[in-house]
Design a protein around this motif. Structure first.
Motif, PDB file in Angstrom:
ATOM      1  N   ALA A 471      -2.364   7.969  38.714  1.00  0.00           N
ATOM      2  CA  ALA A 471      -2.403   7.449  40.132  1.00  0.00           C
ATOM      3  C   ALA A 471      -3.802   7.249  40.419  1.00  0.00           C
ATOM      4  O   ALA A 471      -4.239   6.402  41.104  1.00  0.00           O
ATOM      5  N   VAL A 472      -4.742   8.119  39.949  1.00  0.00           N
ATOM      6  CA  VAL A 472      -6.244   7.966  40.284  1.00  0.00           C
ATOM      7  C   VAL A 472      -6.683   6.954  39.507  1.00  0.00           C
ATOM      8  O   VAL A 472      -7.554   6.103  39.936  1.00  0.00           O
ATOM      9  N   ASN A 473      -6.217   6.637  38.373  1.00  0.00           N
ATOM     10  CA  ASN A 473      -6.788   5.674  37.412  1.00  0.00           C
ATOM     11  C   ASN A 473      -6.273   4.262  37.952  1.00  0.00           C
ATOM     12  O   ASN A 473      -6.919   3.384  37.612  1.00  0.00           O
ATOM     13  N   SER A 474      -5.314   4.242  39.014  1.00  0.00           N
ATOM     14  CA  SER A 474      -4.707   2.846  39.351  1.00  0.00           C
ATOM     15  C   SER A 474      -5.362   2.650  40.720  1.00  0.00           C
ATOM     16  O   SER A 474      -4.898   1.613  41.278  1.00  0.00           O
ATOM     17  N   LEU A 475      -6.170   3.431  41.313  1.00  0.00           N
ATOM     18  CA  LEU A 475      -6.591   3.233  42.781  1.00  0.00           C
ATOM     19  C   LEU A 475      -7.461   1.930  42.800  1.00  0.00           C
ATOM     20  O   LEU A 475      -8.470   1.807  42.001  1.00  0.00           O
ATOM     21  N   PRO A 476      -7.319   1.282  43.698  1.00  0.00           N
ATOM     22  CA  PRO A 476      -8.098   0.012  43.852  1.00  0.00           C
ATOM     23  C   PRO A 476      -9.587   0.257  44.382  1.00  0.00           C
ATOM     24  O   PRO A 476      -9.982   1.400  44.854  1.00  0.00           O
ATOM     25  N   THR A 477     -10.486  -0.647  43.746  1.00  0.00           N
ATOM     26  CA  THR A 477     -11.944  -0.529  44.239  1.00  0.00           C
ATOM     27  C   THR A 477     -12.130  -0.358  45.743  1.00  0.00           C
ATOM     28  O   THR A 477     -11.638  -1.109  46.406  1.00  0.00           O
ATOM     29  N   GLY A 478     -12.867   0.590  45.894  1.00  0.00           N
ATOM     30  CA  GLY A 478     -13.229   1.155  47.469  1.00  0.00           C
ATOM     31  C   GLY A 478     -12.328   1.901  47.956  1.00  0.00           C
ATOM     32  O   GLY A 478     -12.446   2.244  49.084  1.00  0.00           O
ATOM     33  N   ALA A 479     -11.175   2.208  47.534  1.00  0.00           N
ATOM     34  CA  ALA A 479     -10.113   3.216  48.107  1.00  0.00           C
ATOM     35  C   ALA A 479     -10.773   4.527  47.804  1.00  0.00           C
ATOM     36  O   ALA A 479     -11.666   4.836  47.071  1.00  0.00           O
ATOM     37  N   GLY A 481     -11.477   8.067  46.564  1.00  0.00           N
ATOM     38  CA  GLY A 481     -11.153   8.446  45.366  1.00  0.00           C
ATOM     39  C   GLY A 481     -11.301   7.573  44.215  1.00  0.00           C
ATOM     40  O   GLY A 481     -11.439   8.085  42.990  1.00  0.00           O
ATOM     41  N   SER A 482     -11.619   6.416  44.574  1.00  0.00           N
ATOM     42  CA  SER A 482     -11.624   5.543  43.193  1.00  0.00           C
ATOM     43  C   SER A 482     -12.846   5.726  42.429  1.00  0.00           C
ATOM     44  O   SER A 482     -12.990   5.250  41.372  1.00  0.00           O
ATOM     45  N   ALA A 483     -13.888   6.262  43.106  1.00  0.00           N
ATOM     46  CA  ALA A 483     -15.179   6.619  42.185  1.00  0.00           C
ATOM     47  C   ALA A 483     -14.708   7.487  40.879  1.00  0.00           C
ATOM     48  O   ALA A 483     -15.509   7.828  40.083  1.00  0.00           O
ATOM     49  N   ALA A 484     -13.497   8.178  41.161  1.00  0.00           N
ATOM     50  CA  ALA A 484     -13.038   9.151  39.951  1.00  0.00           C
ATOM     51  C   ALA A 484     -12.243   8.436  38.914  1.00  0.00           C
ATOM     52  O   ALA A 484     -11.666   9.123  38.073  1.00  0.00           O
ATOM     53  N   ARG A 485     -12.091   6.996  39.008  1.00  0.00           N
ATOM     54  CA  ARG A 485     -11.474   6.354  38.072  1.00  0.00           C
ATOM     55  C   ARG A 485     -11.674   6.807  36.604  1.00  0.00           C
ATOM     56  O   ARG A 485     -11.238   6.767  35.756  1.00  0.00           O
ATOM     57  N   PRO A 486     -13.256   6.346  36.200  1.00  0.00           N
ATOM     58  CA  PRO A 486     -13.723   6.810  34.906  1.00  0.00           C
ATOM     59  C   PRO A 486     -13.104   7.939  34.428  1.00  0.00           C
ATOM     60  O   PRO A 486     -13.063   8.177  33.251  1.00  0.00           O
ATOM     61  N   LEU A 487     -13.456   9.013  35.464  1.00  0.00           N
ATOM     62  CA  LEU A 487     -13.009  10.169  34.829  1.00  0.00           C
ATOM     63  C   LEU A 487     -11.382  10.341  34.316  1.00  0.00           C
ATOM     64  O   LEU A 487     -10.871  11.033  33.460  1.00  0.00           O
ATOM     65  N   ALA A 488     -10.564   9.722  35.191  1.00  0.00           N
ATOM     66  CA  ALA A 488      -9.252   9.844  35.033  1.00  0.00           C
ATOM     67  C   ALA A 488      -8.821   9.033  33.720  1.00  0.00           C
ATOM     68  O   ALA A 488      -7.876   9.234  33.176  1.00  0.00           O
ATOM     69  N   LEU A 489      -9.618   7.907  33.459  1.00  0.00           N
ATOM     70  CA  LEU A 489      -9.519   7.053  32.313  1.00  0.00           C
ATOM     71  C   LEU A 489      -9.685   7.885  31.180  1.00  0.00           C
ATOM     72  O   LEU A 489      -8.928   7.724  30.153  1.00  0.00           O
ATOM     73  N   GLU A 490     -11.020   8.714  31.129  1.00  0.00           N
ATOM     74  CA  GLU A 490     -11.118   9.512  29.801  1.00  0.00           C
ATOM     75  C   GLU A 490      -9.994  10.334  29.703  1.00  0.00           C
ATOM     76  O   GLU A 490      -9.509  10.744  28.672  1.00  0.00           O
ATOM     77  N   ALA A 491      -9.601  11.126  30.885  1.00  0.00           N
ATOM     78  CA  ALA A 491      -8.763  12.030  30.674  1.00  0.00           C
ATOM     79  C   ALA A 491      -7.504  11.498  29.961  1.00  0.00           C
ATOM     80  O   ALA A 491      -6.558  12.251  29.246  1.00  0.00           O
TER      81      ALA A 491
END
Length: 548
Positions: A471-479, A481-491
């Motif tokens: 869910a974090v990895n799928s947040l649209p840009t600007g939403a 929590g979306s700044a954490a997408r790189p962390l979710a991708l790595e996880a």
């Protein structure tokens, strides 16, 4: 020596028909109907492989909801496969192929019009119910029309090839139609294809011999169904709700209790759902264990690849479909080669080589970098897993079915399909559990040590709490929590890399079990092709079954 070879009960006259004889049209029609049926059922089964990413975007899935689309198909397959085997023995396997194909058509239409992910679960479950009838019935039809072990091996190789053809064509079909913006059309194609199965089965196929005295095992069916559903529910929901949660622990404990009750019932009832006497045959027992572990490894690799390219990297579904040609295609393309290899080499060697190849593919896939969007890193691993699967599917099935008396081929076919499909069911469930648990822990640690603004951090944590790393990895840009997408991708990369390691270890265990467990069992798969079919006995007492 085959079980039952010393029986004194009447047998059919020895069959020494040359292998070059003309095959009757009814036999050709039966093989065609069985092969087409299993291919269509497998297309329905494998479609989520290319569409998990599209499902995530279409339905806004979170947590384990994607896993349930695949699990909803496999659960009724595994739960009812043995009962369908009994019904096929009693009423004819041709009727089950026809009825199962019709049910798959209905389920595919439900999936095609599903407005929510919950309706996808319903459609997938209906598809699984139909496939649960088709898988054992089609295999039993193939076995019933063969007069020698060599013919049976060739028929099973053809059946296994079409099973894999469905697996290979399905993600490609889904990927192409999804690329055109109409993924639902893939399920429409499955429904229409079911009509071809019905036509061939109704007008061209012959039925198998029916057995008298087989009775449904109601309490065995109930305890097995409840036990398996509860255990799988606990395994799917564990990463999301926590393994120590009351609901997850309760489901696992009660489920295991029901499965223990199932075994007790099967020992005592006169007409068991699963004839446990089969497991007194060493070759059948080892082949069964290999089926569960090896097929878990294979479908686990397929599921991990699908999730990596779909909900994790959000790749074009067509890329996933093309990679699945490497995962599933070799088993179809190698049908003639596998048939020849089975007549020259014992199943032990083919199974060992296949699972070692599969293990190498899983290990290579675990080294991929999730931040690298090139799919080239999956080409060699997918090809190795696909070749390994091709080398194992038909020998594993033939070894189990040919190890029992001919009058129990229906029961053995159902049991073999059950165990193989149990491995298939465990693949996405356990791989998803390993990957999402690992990813969830990695994301939690990363968020704790991150330097994100407090607002972004709290939003990311809330999203992760509700829907996990996907869910974090799928947040649209600007939403938020979306700044954490790189962390979710790595996880997620860490999680699915760990899942590939688990897949590789399982394949290695299957290889070792094949090599050491089947030592001294049989010679060449087709060694008795020109001998009388010594498994065609009418005796089915325990001493007949386990003799030799």
């Amino acid at each position: 020596m085959h079980p039952g070879i010393n029986d004194t009960s009447p047998t059919r006259p020895p069959s020494r028909t040359p292998l070059t004889r003309r095959v009757p049209r009814s036999i050709r029609g039966t093989l065609a109907a069985a092969s087409l049926a299993v291919m269509v059922a497998q297309i329905a089964n494998a479609l989520p492989g290319a569409l998990n990413g599209v499902f995530q975007e279409t339905f806004g899935t979170v947590g384990s909801q994607l896993t349930w689309i695949t699990a909803a198909f496999m659960i009724p397959v595994v739960v009812f496969e043995l009962t369908f085997g009994v019904l096929g023995d009693k009423y004819g396997h041709r009727s089950l192929v026809i009825g199962g194909a019709g049910v798959v058509m209905i389920g595919s239409l439900v999936c095609a019009v599903s407005p929510t992910v919950e309706w996808m679960w319903v459609g997938s479950a209906i598809n699984g119910l139909g496939a649960g009838a088709v898988f054992p019935a089609s295999l039993a039809l193939v076995a019933s029309v063969a007069e020698t072990s060599r013919e049976r091996i060739r028929g099973i190789a053809m059946w296994a090839g079409f099973l894999s053809a469905g697996s290979a064509a399905s993600p490609l079909l889904g990927g192409i139609l999804a690329d055109f913006g109409w993924w639902r059309g893939a399920y429409v194609v499955v429904a229409v294809s079911g009509l071809a199965v019905l036509a061939v089965a109704l007008w061209k196929s012959q039925d198998s011999e029916r057995q008298q005295g087989r009775r449904p095992d109601l309490w065995g069916q109930i305890t097995f169904a409840l036990g398996l559903i509860l255990v799988l529910f606990g395994l799917v929901q564990g990463p999301e709700e926590g393994w120590s949660s009351t609901r997850v622990m309760g489901a696992l404990i009660v489920g295991v209790t029901f499965l223990i009750a199932f075994v007790v019932i099967e020992i005592r009832v006169p007409s068991p759902l699963l004839d446990l006497r089969l497991f007194r045959i060493r070759e059948f027992t080892i082949s069964s264990a290999v089926a569960v572990i090896g097929m878990f490894a294979f479908l686990g690799a397929c599921f991990a690849t699908s999730m990596w390219l779909g909900p994790v990297q959000h790749q074009n579904p067509l890329y996933t479909g093309l990679l699945f040609l490497l995962l599933q295609g070799p088993a179809f393309a190698m049908i003639p080669l596998i048939s020849r290899l089975q007549n020259r080499f014992a199943a032990r060697g083919l199974l060992t080589a296949g699972f070692l190849t599969m293990a190498a593919g899983g290990l290579l896939a675990s080294n991929n970098d999730v931040t690298n969007r090139s799919v080239s890193g999956f080409i060699l691993p997918s090809l190795l897993v696909g070749i390994g699967f091709a080398l194992t599917l038909s020998p594993m099935t033939s070894s189990a079915v040919n190890s029992v008396p001919r009058n129990l081929t229906g029961t053995a076919s159902a049991a073999t399909n059950l165990l193989r499909d149990l491995g298939f069911a465990l693949g996405p469930v356990l791989v998803g559990a390993v990957a999402l648990s690992t990813a969830g822990n990695a994301l939690g640690s990363a968020l704790t040590g991150s330097t994100l603004p407090s607002g972004e951090l709290e939003s990311a944590r809330a999203t992760a709490q509700a829907g996990g790393p996907i869910a974090v990895n799928s947040l649209p840009t600007g939403a938020p929590g979306s700044a954490a997408r790189p962390l979710a991708l790595e996880a997620l990369g860490q999680g699915f890399a760990q899942a590939f390691v688990v897949v590789s270890v399982a394949a290695l265990v299957a290889a070792l079990l094949s090599w050491f467990g089947l030592r001294g069992v049989g010679a060449l798969a087709g060694h008795d092709a020109d001998r009388p079919d010594e498994t065609a006995t009418t005796g089915d007492e325990p001493e007949d079954l386990i003799r030799a």
